[in-house]
Structure formats: structure tokens, C-alpha cells
Scaffold this motif. Structure first.
Motif, PDB file in Angstrom:
ATOM      1  N   ARG A  32      -4.960  -4.434  -6.612  1.00 40.57           N
ATOM      2  CA  ARG A  32      -5.182  -3.176  -6.117  1.00 40.57           C
ATOM      3  C   ARG A  32      -4.036  -2.217  -6.305  1.00 40.57           C
ATOM      4  O   ARG A  32      -4.089  -1.109  -6.635  1.00 40.57           O
ATOM      5  N   ALA A  33      -2.757  -2.702  -5.891  1.00 40.64           N
ATOM      6  CA  ALA A  33      -1.459  -1.874  -6.122  1.00 40.64           C
ATOM      7  C   ALA A  33      -1.274  -1.476  -7.620  1.00 40.64           C
ATOM      8  O   ALA A  33      -0.825  -0.526  -7.833  1.00 40.64           O
ATOM      9  N   LEU A  34      -1.624  -2.418  -8.350  1.00 44.52           N
ATOM     10  CA  LEU A  34      -1.365  -2.219  -9.814  1.00 44.52           C
ATOM     11  C   LEU A  34      -2.514  -0.792 -10.523  1.00 44.52           C
ATOM     12  O   LEU A  34      -2.052  -0.103 -11.098  1.00 44.52           O
ATOM     13  N   VAL A  35      -3.626  -0.762  -9.882  1.00 38.09           N
ATOM     14  CA  VAL A  35      -4.467   0.233  -9.940  1.00 38.09           C
ATOM     15  C   VAL A  35      -3.973   1.645  -9.583  1.00 38.09           C
ATOM     16  O   VAL A  35      -4.015   2.711 -10.489  1.00 38.09           O
ATOM     17  N   TYR A  36      -3.184   1.842  -8.197  1.00 35.17           N
ATOM     18  CA  TYR A  36      -2.625   2.954  -7.977  1.00 35.17           C
ATOM     19  C   TYR A  36      -1.506   3.188  -8.808  1.00 35.17           C
ATOM     20  O   TYR A  36      -0.942   4.330  -8.912  1.00 35.17           O
ATOM     21  N   PHE A  37      -0.741   2.140  -9.226  1.00 34.79           N
ATOM     22  CA  PHE A  37       0.590   2.247 -10.293  1.00 34.79           C
ATOM     23  C   PHE A  37       0.089   3.031 -11.282  1.00 34.79           C
ATOM     24  O   PHE A  37       0.599   4.239 -11.854  1.00 34.79           O
ATOM     25  N   ARG A  38      -1.077   2.730 -11.936  1.00 39.80           N
ATOM     26  CA  ARG A  38      -1.488   3.469 -13.138  1.00 39.80           C
ATOM     27  C   ARG A  38      -1.888   4.794 -12.629  1.00 39.80           C
ATOM     28  O   ARG A  38      -1.832   5.796 -13.678  1.00 39.80           O
ATOM     29  N   GLU A  39      -2.379   5.248 -11.585  1.00 44.19           N
ATOM     30  CA  GLU A  39      -2.689   6.602 -11.090  1.00 44.19           C
ATOM     31  C   GLU A  39      -1.637   7.006 -10.785  1.00 44.19           C
ATOM     32  O   GLU A  39      -1.726   8.343 -10.432  1.00 44.19           O
ATOM     33  N   GLY A  40      -0.328   6.704 -10.653  1.00 40.31           N
ATOM     34  CA  GLY A  40       0.727   7.390 -10.054  1.00 40.31           C
ATOM     35  C   GLY A  40       0.765   7.598  -8.545  1.00 40.31           C
ATOM     36  O   GLY A  40       1.760   8.385  -8.146  1.00 40.31           O
ATOM     37  N   GLU A  41       0.012   6.862  -7.650  1.00 39.06           N
ATOM     38  CA  GLU A  41       0.054   6.886  -6.371  1.00 39.06           C
ATOM     39  C   GLU A  41       1.158   5.684  -5.877  1.00 39.06           C
ATOM     40  O   GLU A  41       0.474   4.673  -5.353  1.00 39.06           O
ATOM     41  N   TYR A  42       2.265   5.771  -5.956  1.00 38.45           N
ATOM     42  CA  TYR A  42       3.286   4.799  -5.819  1.00 38.45           C
ATOM     43  C   TYR A  42       3.346   4.378  -4.253  1.00 38.45           C
ATOM     44  O   TYR A  42       3.642   3.191  -3.828  1.00 38.45           O
ATOM     45  N   SER A  43       3.197   5.444  -3.436  1.00 38.51           N
ATOM     46  CA  SER A  43       3.201   5.046  -1.963  1.00 38.51           C
ATOM     47  C   SER A  43       2.186   4.136  -1.346  1.00 38.51           C
ATOM     48  O   SER A  43       2.308   3.003  -0.690  1.00 38.51           O
ATOM     49  N   ILE A  44       0.849   4.350  -2.110  1.00 36.30           N
ATOM     50  CA  ILE A  44      -0.297   3.606  -1.770  1.00 36.30           C
ATOM     51  C   ILE A  44      -0.134   2.125  -2.360  1.00 36.30           C
ATOM     52  O   ILE A  44      -0.245   0.981  -1.652  1.00 36.30           O
ATOM     53  N   GLY A  45       0.533   2.221  -3.704  1.00 35.28           N
ATOM     54  CA  GLY A  45       0.758   0.836  -4.165  1.00 35.28           C
ATOM     55  C   GLY A  45       1.781   0.097  -3.431  1.00 35.28           C
ATOM     56  O   GLY A  45       1.565  -1.220  -3.075  1.00 35.28           O
ATOM     57  N   ARG A  46       2.649   0.437  -2.942  1.00 39.71           N
ATOM     58  CA  ARG A  46       3.571  -0.149  -2.037  1.00 39.71           C
ATOM     59  C   ARG A  46       3.241  -0.660  -0.852  1.00 39.71           C
ATOM     60  O   ARG A  46       3.331  -1.867  -0.416  1.00 39.71           O
ATOM     61  N   ARG A  47       2.213   0.029  -0.402  1.00 42.77           N
ATOM     62  CA  ARG A  47       1.539  -0.381   1.151  1.00 42.77           C
ATOM     63  C   ARG A  47       0.583  -1.578   0.643  1.00 42.77           C
ATOM     64  O   ARG A  47       0.560  -2.499   1.473  1.00 42.77           O
ATOM     65  N   LEU A  48       0.081  -1.680  -0.357  1.00 41.07           N
ATOM     66  CA  LEU A  48      -0.663  -2.681  -0.839  1.00 41.07           C
ATOM     67  C   LEU A  48      -0.002  -3.952  -0.996  1.00 41.07           C
ATOM     68  O   LEU A  48      -0.485  -4.927  -0.700  1.00 41.07           O
ATOM     69  N   ILE A  49       0.957  -3.782  -1.655  1.00 43.73           N
ATOM     70  CA  ILE A  49       1.935  -4.970  -1.958  1.00 43.73           C
ATOM     71  C   ILE A  49       2.323  -5.430  -0.471  1.00 43.73           C
ATOM     72  O   ILE A  49       2.234  -6.620  -0.110  1.00 43.73           O
ATOM     73  N   GLY A  50       2.857  -4.707   0.411  1.00 44.72           N
ATOM     74  CA  GLY A  50       3.268  -5.028   1.689  1.00 44.72           C
ATOM     75  C   GLY A  50       1.798  -5.819   2.464  1.00 44.72           C
ATOM     76  O   GLY A  50       1.937  -6.892   3.148  1.00 44.72           O
ATOM     77  N   SER A  51       0.826  -5.145   2.256  1.00 47.98           N
ATOM     78  CA  SER A  51      -0.509  -5.735   2.839  1.00 47.98           C
ATOM     79  C   SER A  51      -0.653  -7.134   2.283  1.00 47.98           C
ATOM     80  O   SER A  51      -1.104  -8.036   2.794  1.00 47.98           O
ATOM     81  N   GLY A  52      -0.393  -7.391   0.952  1.00 52.14           N
ATOM     82  CA  GLY A  52      -0.549  -8.735   0.431  1.00 52.14           C
ATOM     83  C   GLY A  52       0.290  -9.525   0.774  1.00 52.14           C
ATOM     84  O   GLY A  52      -0.002 -10.858   1.194  1.00 52.14           O
ATOM     85  N   GLN A  53       1.616  -9.293   0.995  1.00 49.70           N
ATOM     86  CA  GLN A  53       2.704  -9.913   1.705  1.00 49.70           C
ATOM     87  C   GLN A  53       2.404 -10.383   3.263  1.00 49.70           C
ATOM     88  O   GLN A  53       2.394 -11.768   3.454  1.00 49.70           O
ATOM     89  N   ASP A  54       1.702  -9.636   3.909  1.00 48.25           N
ATOM     90  CA  ASP A  54       1.240 -10.193   5.298  1.00 48.25           C
ATOM     91  C   ASP A  54      -0.173 -10.941   5.132  1.00 48.25           C
ATOM     92  O   ASP A  54      -0.051 -11.858   5.968  1.00 48.25           O
ATOM     93  N   ILE A  55      -0.815 -10.758   4.381  1.00 47.16           N
ATOM     94  CA  ILE A  55      -2.123 -11.938   4.169  1.00 47.16           C
ATOM     95  C   ILE A  55      -1.324 -13.125   3.728  1.00 47.16           C
ATOM     96  O   ILE A  55      -1.799 -14.160   4.320  1.00 47.16           O
ATOM     97  N   LEU A  56      -0.531 -12.903   2.836  1.00 45.31           N
ATOM     98  CA  LEU A  56      -0.051 -14.416   2.237  1.00 45.31           C
ATOM     99  C   LEU A  56       0.627 -15.283   3.376  1.00 45.31           C
ATOM    100  O   LEU A  56       0.602 -16.517   3.355  1.00 45.31           O
TER     101      LEU A  56
END
Length: 394
Positions: free
Chosen positions: A204-228
Motif C-alpha cells: 500500500r505504501a508503494l501505491v502512495y509512493f507512485r502517486e506522490g503522497e509520501y507522508s501517507i506512504g511513511r505512515r503505512l510503513i510505520g503501520s506495517g512495522q507495528d503489525i509486524l
């Protein structure tokens, strides 16, 4: 020099800019690129890189595909890929209907193996083969998982949804890729597998990366780390943790946060040192080689092309590296070479990418824009470049 078509990213940017009632100067002040850069892209004298296109899409509040022209329908029909998309879309819509009483399914172990085979085919860039087999595998696994629920079957179903996402992205159907990721999360929860859920957040983060929404992409990475963090520390979880840092590194690069890039690459390197080459873990291709390739990609995203090529020369991909990852590396390398005026080397890298992964390269917007840049860069176009331009539909 062959005459390029007038339907390219630059002309679509011009059209959308005019629809937004903005002058070139007004749009230029909204993006981190100069007025001169924008005018050159619009007239086709300069290729529209992925980072530039994402910035413009964000400023104009349109999807990136509106500007790139994806999916490339003409070529998809030529390659007999367009007809395979609707069955995938329909299979993704069966998730909540329960078992199909009229469907005979393969044995669970064969279905699980089929899900792995699909992942392997996508990594080998055999997109037509994978796309043709995917709908039936999703349909059978959906029924099997509802009839005799098990962790292994839900995991396999989540894997097929991930394959649907991968194929959709490579063919330019980003709307379908988002649906596939939602289904992947649905199945991952039923499998009670936090690692799969974390991989989904990475994608999901890479989807926002492609769209230029970098703050959302970073939040999704953080969410993935929390889930992991909910899973035990295993080789599998370490590889996923490392891959999350790699995703964060390219997002930080697009956001021009060099300090964050260095931090994430260092963290990923530490994980790679512990797990080694881990291509077998969730088909992520994680390991020291992928870390090196992401470091090089981050340099490309930050437009440090000299540094990118210096890094590329040090990378020796092992035979076990997925073809899809190898081709992506070659396309990044080709862009750096083109930006530095090394047309012959850039074309050589693109030809190598085409040879390794023809379907992936043909539908990769970065490869297309690099080819366009080479045509403008080269005073006398060699037959091989003219052939490449025609092959991608220019």
C-alpha cells in the motif's frame, strides 16, 4: 530521427493543466521543478520521470495514470493481455460469497502449490502465463478456504490476491491493484498472519509512493512495522522488517530526505546481514543484493545519477535474484545513463531489460520515458533504438 507520437505524458500534463486553468508558470510554482523543466516535458523535449509525474499529479489532483496514459491498451491487446484482466476482476469479487457448491476444487496441497507457482511466475515476469491461471486459482482457493478453513489455505488465498496486485500494477491497472490489496488484508486476517498484513501495508505504501503522497506512504510503513511487532522474531519476520525499511528508503528519497534514506538503508543492511539472500520469504527478494539495489534506486530518485551509476557498477546480482527485480535495476540504470548523456550505455541497459523481462519492460512507464529521452538525445537514431520506440508504441 523517428517522429514520436504526440500522445505522451507531456501532452497529457498540458491538457490536465489547462483543464485546471493553470498557466505553466502557475503549475511550476506548485511542484519542486522549474518552469523550464515543465515546458520541456510538455513539448516532449524532456522525458517525464516518475518523480516529476507524481509531483504534477499531486499538484493537479489527478491520478498518475491520467498523465502516464496507463494502461497501455493497444499494446495489451497486441500481447493478448487485455482479455485476461476482467476474469481477475471477477475472481476478486467472490471473496464474501462463501463456497461455490457447484465447484470441484483441487486438493488443498495442490492449491497451495499453485499459489506459490503464480508468485514464481510473476517474479520470472511470465505475466501472461500467471494472469491466465490466476482467476481459477483464486476461485478454487476461495471455495476451499470457506469449506475447510485452515491457516495454510487462507495464507495461500492471500498470496493469490497479492499476485493479482502485482500483475495489475505491472499492467497499469492501479484501481484493480487496490482492490487486490484489500482482499489480501481480508485473507491475512483470517490466516492470523501479521507478516502477511505487514507485507500488504508495504505494498500500500508503494501505491502512495507512485502517486506522490509520501507522508501517507511513511505512515503505512510505520503501520506495517507495528503489525509486524505482533509476530515472533523469525527469519521470515526479519526479512519483512528489512523490506519495510527498503520501502521507506525510496519514499524518503522522493521526499528528498537524505538523512532518512541513509537511516533506512542502514537498518535494512543490518537485517540483510542476519538473514542473507532471502528470496524465498514472501517472494520479496530481500537480502544484501536488494538492499544495494534500493540504495542505488534512492540515488536515482534524488537525481544523484553519478552516485547511482557508481553504485550500479558494484552490484553483481546473483543467479537466484528474481528476473523482475533484475529488470527493474536495469531500467533504473538506463535512466541514470540517459540523464548523464550516455545514450549508448542507456540503450544497452534497456535492451538487456527487454531481453530479461519483455512484458515487464514494455509496460514500465519509466522504460518508456527513458526511450523517449534517448530519441531526443541521439542525433542519429540507431535502428535498435527506433525498434525499441516502436515496440513500446511510440
Amino acid at each position: 530521427m523517428p517522429r514520436l507520437d504526440d500522445d505522451h505524458t507531456g501532452t497529457r500534463i498540458k491538457e490536465q493543466r489547462r483543464l485546471a486553468r493553470l498557466s505553466q508558470r502557475e503549475l511550476a510554482v506548485r511542484i519542486p521543478y522549474s518552469y523550464s523543466w515543465l515546458t520541456q516535458v510538455e513539448c516532449g523535449a524532456r522525458p517525464a520521470s516518475a518523480d516529476f509525474t507524481a509531483a504534477v499529479a499531486r499538484a493537479l489532483r489527478v491520478d498518475v495514470t491520467v498523465l502516464t496514459g496507463q494502461p497501455y491498451v493497444t499494446q495489451l491487446h497486441q500481447d493478448r493481455l487485455a482479455d485476461l484482466v476482467r476474469p481477475i476482476r471477477e475472481a476478486l469479487d467472490l471473496y464474501d460469497l462463501g463456497p461455490d457448491p457447484d465447484l470441484a476444487t483441487r486438493a488443498p496441497d495442490r492449491l497451495i502449490a499453485a499459489a506459490d507457482t503464480l508468485c514464481e511466475q510473476v517474479r520470472a515476469t511470465r505475466l501472461h502465463t500467471a494472469a491466465a491461471a490466476l482467476p481459477d486459482t483464486i476461485t478454487e482457493l476461495t471455495t476451499a478456504a470457506w469449506q475447510t478453513p485452515s491457516t495454510a489455505l487462507w495464507q495461500a488465498l492471500a498470496s493469490t490476491y497479492r499476485t493479482a496486485h502485482d500483475i495489475s500494477v505491472k499492467l497499469g491497472y492501479y484501481d484493480l491493484s487496490s482492490v487486490a490489496l484489500d482482499r489480501m488484508d481480508w485473507a491475512a486476517h483470517r490466516a492470523s498472519d501479521p507478516r502477511l498484513s505487514a507485507v500488504r501495508q508495504y505494498m500500500r505504501a508503494l501505491v502512495y509512493f507512485r502517486e506522490g503522497e509520501y507522508s501517507i506512504g511513511r505512515r503505512l510503513i510505520g503501520s506495517g512495522q507495528d503489525i509486524l511487532g505482533q509476530s515472533d522474531e523469525t527469519r521470515e519476520s526479519l526479512a519483512v522488517a528489512g523490506q519495510l525499511h527498503l520501502g521507506a528508503s525510496v519514499i524518503a528519497a522522493r521526499a528528498e530526505d537524505e538523512s532518512a534514506v541513509a537511516t533506512h538503508i542502514a537498518e535494512a543492511s543490518a537485517y540483510a546481514a542476519r538473514v542473507g539472500e532471502a528470496a524465498d520469504v514472501h517472494w520479496l527478494s530481500f537480502g544484501p543484493t536488494n538492499v544495494a539495489m534500493h540504495s542505488m534506486s534512492a540515488a536515482v530518485e534524488m537525481r544523484h545519477f553519478d552516485d547511482a551509476l557508481k553504485q550500479a557498477k558494484q552490484i553483481r546480482p546473483p543467479a537466484s535474484l528474481a528476473t523482475s527485480r533484475r529488470a527493474h535495476f536495469l531500467i533504473d540504470k538506463a535512466r541514470s545513463e540517459m540523464e548523464l548523456g550516455r545514450a549508448e550505455a542507456s540503450l544497452k541497459s534497456l535492451v538487456a531489460a527487454r531481453r530479461a523481462a519483455p512484458e515487464q519492460t514494455r509496460y514500465h512507464p519509466g522504460a518508456r520515458e527513458t526511450i523517449r529521452g534517448l530519441v531526443h538525445l541521439t542525433r542519429r537514431t540507431p535502428d535498435s533504438l527506433g525498434s525499441m520506440a516502436a515496440w513500446v508504441g511510440m
